[in-house]
Motif scaffolding. Structure first.
Motif, short mmCIF file in Angstrom:
data_model
loop_
_atom_site.label_atom_id
_atom_site.label_comp_id
_atom_site.label_asym_id
_atom_site.label_seq_id
_atom_site.Cartn_x
_atom_site.Cartn_y
_atom_site.Cartn_z
N THR A 1 0.79 -1.01 0.02
CA THR A 1 -0.04 -0.09 0.06
C THR A 1 0.84 1.21 0.24
OG1 THR A 1 -1.46 -1.15 1.21
CG2 THR A 1 -1.84 1.29 1.28
N ARG A 2 1.83 1.37 0.85
CA ARG A 2 2.75 2.25 0.88
C ARG A 2 3.45 2.58 -0.50
NH1 ARG A 2 7.91 3.83 2.20
NH2 ARG A 2 8.22 5.74 3.57
N ASN A 3 3.97 1.51 -1.05
CA ASN A 3 4.62 1.55 -2.50
C ASN A 3 3.84 2.21 -3.46
OD1 ASN A 3 7.11 0.75 -1.31
ND2 ASN A 3 6.67 -1.32 -1.92
N LEU B 1 1.81 17.81 -4.00
CA LEU B 1 1.27 16.67 -3.12
C LEU B 1 0.90 17.04 -1.96
CD1 LEU B 1 4.62 14.49 -3.50
CD2 LEU B 1 2.64 14.21 -4.70
N SER B 2 -0.28 16.46 -1.55
CA SER B 2 -0.94 16.72 -0.39
C SER B 2 -1.49 15.45 -0.02
CB SER B 2 -1.94 17.72 -0.67
OG SER B 2 -3.18 17.18 -1.09
N TYR C 1 1.13 6.71 7.51
CA TYR C 1 2.55 6.11 6.64
C TYR C 1 3.40 7.34 6.62
CZ TYR C 1 0.14 2.25 4.55
OH TYR C 1 -0.63 0.86 4.49
N PHE C 2 3.32 8.79 6.83
CA PHE C 2 4.22 9.63 6.49
C PHE C 2 4.44 10.67 7.59
CE2 PHE C 2 2.49 8.05 2.56
CZ PHE C 2 3.67 7.51 2.00
N LEU D 1 6.41 12.76 3.20
CA LEU D 1 5.79 12.38 2.16
C LEU D 1 6.84 12.65 0.99
CD1 LEU D 1 3.68 11.21 0.48
CD2 LEU D 1 2.40 13.44 0.47
N GLN D 2 7.38 14.15 0.87
CA GLN D 2 7.99 14.47 -0.19
C GLN D 2 9.31 13.71 -0.38
OE1 GLN D 2 8.34 18.31 0.76
NE2 GLN D 2 6.70 19.00 -0.74
#
Length: 211
Positions: free
Chosen positions: A10-12, A30-31, A49-50, A56-57
């Motif tokens: 899922t993360r990938n 990105l958001s 996850y982030f 995230l970036q």
């Protein structure tokens, strides 16, 4: 423990979608909300996850670098050192951009322009990836020179700079002007420049640009 492989998948999937968006709209585009809507997951789940937009970036830069390695670097390194590997590195880069592995062309071309004058961790990550690529191209050229396939007076850093400029120009022109011919022109430019520096121009793969 049993849930971790699924969580990693899922993360990938999230990060691959993030890299696609960033290649066209930038990392600032990105958001967590945008990704959650695109992928049909909850904001809270994605945030887990982030934790922050910067994380995230950074994770997006890392996954884009892995795609770049898979699409461009590893296939070129499968070729023996020398002029053929230099060509394969350049041709592979053009193929990666032309096939729109990322919809906005080269991911790193896009985000370098976005972050080149903005200090911070994201800029540092993007700069490190660019420096690693430049070193690889330079080292590949130098290997060909040391093997006697490029003339002794070839300056690896200068030739690498010129070759990279051809690649990046093709990417930019193809995107801005919707001009697929930019890739043909770039391949011709790369072949012409390499033949000019080669000790045996006939050893370079591909048709003679003058033909």
């Amino acid at each position: 423990m049993a849930g971790r492989p699924r969580d990693e998948r899922t993360r990938n999937r999230i990060l691959r979608r993030a890299a696609d968006i960033a290649s066209a709209e930038g990392l600032e585009g990105l958001s967590i909300g945008r990704l959650a809507a695109d992928l049909g997951v909850s904001k809270s789940g994605l945030f887990g996850y982030f934790g922050s937009k910067e994380e995230l970036q950074l994770a997006t830069v890392r996954v884009a670098a892995e795609v770049y390695l898979q699409e461009v670097v590893r296939p070129a390194l499968a070729a023996p050192p020398g002029l053929g590997r230099v060509w394969r590195l350049c041709d592979g880069w053009l193929d990666y951009s032309e096939r729109r592995v990322f919809p906005g062309g080269c991911f790193f071309f896009a985000v370098t322009a976005e972050f080149d004058a903005r200090p911070g961790r994201v800029r540092d990550a993007v700069a490190a990836a660019g420096l690693e690529w430049n070193r690889l191209v330079t080292r590949t050229v130098d290997d060909a020179r040391r093997l006697g396939e490029l003339t002794e007076d070839t300056e690896p850093g200068q030739l690498a700079f010129e070759l990279t400029a051809f690649l990046e120009t093709a990417n930019a022109v193809s995107l801005l002007h919707d001009d697929p011919a930019a890739y043909r022109r770039a391949r011709t430019a790369v072949r012409t420049r390499l033949r000019a520096a080669a000790t045996d121009p006939a050893a370079l793969p591909g048709p003679d640009p003058a033909a």
